[in-house]
Motif scaffolding. Structure first.
Motif, short mmCIF file in Angstrom:
data_model
loop_
_atom_site.label_atom_id
_atom_site.label_comp_id
_atom_site.label_asym_id
_atom_site.label_seq_id
_atom_site.Cartn_x
_atom_site.Cartn_y
_atom_site.Cartn_z
N ALA A 145 1.34 -0.86 -0.07
CA ALA A 145 -0.25 -0.44 0.12
C ALA A 145 0.99 1.21 0.38
O ALA A 145 0.78 2.32 -0.90
CB ALA A 145 -1.46 0.13 1.28
N ASP A 146 2.39 1.32 0.99
CA ASP A 146 2.84 2.05 0.63
C ASP A 146 3.26 2.23 -0.56
O ASP A 146 3.94 3.53 -1.08
CB ASP A 146 3.53 1.54 2.17
N ALA A 147 4.21 1.43 -1.36
CA ALA A 147 4.63 1.70 -2.05
C ALA A 147 3.72 2.10 -3.90
O ALA A 147 3.71 2.60 -4.22
CB ALA A 147 5.30 0.25 -2.50
N SER A 148 2.63 1.05 -3.16
CA SER A 148 1.37 1.91 -4.65
C SER A 148 1.06 3.13 -3.87
O SER A 148 0.96 4.36 -5.46
CB SER A 148 0.54 1.20 -3.83
N ARG A 149 1.13 4.30 -2.92
CA ARG A 149 1.07 5.99 -2.70
C ARG A 149 2.44 6.61 -2.37
O ARG A 149 2.16 7.69 -2.81
CB ARG A 149 0.16 6.04 -1.88
N MET A 166 5.05 -1.00 -6.65
CA MET A 166 5.66 0.65 -7.16
C MET A 166 5.84 -0.12 -9.44
O MET A 166 5.29 0.56 -9.79
CB MET A 166 7.20 0.30 -7.08
N GLY A 167 4.53 -1.45 -9.53
CA GLY A 167 5.13 -1.98 -10.95
C GLY A 167 4.44 -0.52 -11.81
O GLY A 167 5.11 -1.61 -13.01
N GLU A 204 13.06 1.24 -8.98
CA GLU A 204 12.46 0.98 -7.76
C GLU A 204 11.85 -0.56 -8.11
O GLU A 204 11.81 -1.10 -6.37
CB GLU A 204 12.28 1.92 -7.21
N ALA A 205 11.01 -0.49 -8.21
CA ALA A 205 10.44 -1.76 -8.47
C ALA A 205 11.72 -2.48 -9.34
O ALA A 205 11.22 -4.40 -8.44
CB ALA A 205 8.97 -1.64 -9.41
N PRO A 252 6.40 -10.17 -13.71
CA PRO A 252 6.19 -9.12 -13.48
C PRO A 252 7.17 -8.26 -13.18
O PRO A 252 8.00 -7.35 -13.56
CB PRO A 252 5.42 -8.31 -12.20
N LEU A 253 8.40 -8.81 -13.16
CA LEU A 253 9.83 -8.78 -13.53
C LEU A 253 10.29 -8.07 -14.64
O LEU A 253 10.90 -7.67 -15.07
CB LEU A 253 10.77 -9.57 -12.47
N GLY A 254 9.92 -10.17 -15.38
CA GLY A 254 10.82 -9.24 -16.82
C GLY A 254 10.10 -7.95 -17.63
O GLY A 254 10.43 -7.55 -18.43
#
Length: 382
Positions: A127-131, A162-163, A171-172, A192-194
């Motif tokens: 949640a923190d990363a998303s904001r 963060m993606g 950062e993601a 998702p990383l790829g």
């Protein structure tokens, strides 16, 4: 909002949380040491009602009924103020509704009630990363790792959060890499990383990540179809076909599917090769046009105009070529407004050649739903 069936890591953590509490006492769910009747002075009937609401909220969330899930979670909070689960469910609902600040508050409340639950710290990290609160996200991830040093999911949640934000792609990537460094068996991280490397135009690293996922996955499916799409994009069709043939599952949640993209690319290659050998053959021109036109109805990419060029050439060489005229009409239906006069003109020509096919195209014109563009075709465009 449209609900996606593609399960995120956050959903998995919530499921684990809810299932882990399904067969344990209410006391453990609330992180208390008293019997149910003594929890906050509440009687067992009230607590049983709270449990039922939590169970219902979880099932509603699973079905994508977000508002209903949130309403049940809110009621459960009031009935049992020491159970972390309603707050966790509310947090996931708010994340799905793209309200990460509110979600973070819900997860923070859940953490206060159950500070030893590593999953809750990981959910707050997402949640923190998303904001965009990266420092807070990392702090929550580290708290989860303090509870379990092998819990790579904590950093995976940061990467997931963060993606989807172009501001934090680097950062993601770093967060996902940290997750795999801790636990390389996190299969849901590789795709998702790829994709982040694909978005960053680093296709070599993307391919490497996908292949790592395939190698670690016992079914060899993690990253397989993502890699397949990448190979198709690079016109490495033989390798892509081998990748498809080596699959152990047909499940592909992305649209269009890898198999669809591969088939389209192979058809286009085959039609191009045939046309190169027989450039004035009406059949070869028709097949080339069909291969060019094949695509998704929602995609506005000009493929219909390009296909019509081949159909027109086929008709010029073989006047009265019904299949060519039929596909001119079909392409124009996909591209033009339904009342366009140019389309009426081509449909009249088809009717003169084959009344039954013209009737078929009239019905196709009436029912077709797809992407439209503003600029109509002009008769002299060809």
């Amino acid at each position: 909002m449209v609900w996606s069936r593609c399960r995120k890591l956050g959903d998995v953590l919530l499921i684990l949380l809810c299932l882990s509490c399904a067969f344990i006492s209410r006391v453990d769910a609330a992180s208390r040491g008293s019997v149910p009747s003594q929890v906050n002075g509440q009687d067992p009937t009230q607590l049983n009602e709270a449990d039922a609401l939590v169970d219902a909220a979880f099932k509603l969330y699973e079905r994508g009924q977000l508002e209903e899930a949130l309403a049940n979670a809110t009621k459960a909070k009031k009935l049992n103020k020491t159970d972390f689960r309603p707050y966790a469910i509310a947090g996931l609902v708010l994340l799905a509704e793209r309200k990460p600040e509110n979600a973070s508050k819900e997860f923070a409340s859940a953490v206060r009630l159950a500070p030893k639950r590593k999953e809750l710290h990981a959910l707050k990290a997402k949640a923190d990363a998303s904001r965009g609160a990266i420092n807070e996200a990392i702090t929550s991830a580290r708290k989860a790792l303090e509870l379990d040093p092998d819990y790579g999911e904590a950093y995976a949640m940061v990467g997931e959060g963060m993606g989807n934000d172009n501001r934090f792609q680097a950062e993601a990537i770093e967060a996902y890499q940290s997750a795999l460094k801790i636990n390389p068996n996190l299969l849901m991280v590789y795709e998702p990383l790829g994709q982040l490397f694909v978005d960053a135009k680093d296709l070599t690293k993307a391919e490497d990540i996908y292949r790592q996922g395939m190698a670690i996955d016992p079914t060899h499916m993690s990253g397989r179809f993502h890699l397949g799409r990448l190979l198709v994009k690079q016109a490495r069709l033989t390798e892509a076909r081998q990748l498809w043939e080596g699959r152990t599952s047909d499940e592909d949640k992305r649209t269009p599917s890898f198999f669809t993209l591969l088939t389209r690319a192979e058809n286009l290659k085959r039609a191009s090769e045939t046309l190169a050998v027989k450039p004035d053959d009406p059949g070869a021109l028709l097949e080339m046009g069909l291969a060019v036109m094949d695509g998704d109805s929602w995609a506005i990419d000009g493929r219909q105009e390009r296909a019509i060029v081949y159909f027109k050439k086929a008709l010029a060489i073989q006047p009265g070529f019904v299949k060519a005229q039929y596909n001119i009409v079909k392409a124009m239906v996909q591209y033009l407004a339904k009342d366009d006069q140019n389309l009426n003109y081509e449909l009249t020509k088809l009717r003169q050649l084959d009344a039954s096919l013209a009737k078929e195209m009239e019905e196709y014109r009436r029912t077709y739903e797809g992407a439209l563009i503003a600029s109509p075709l002009k008769p002299n465009q060809y």
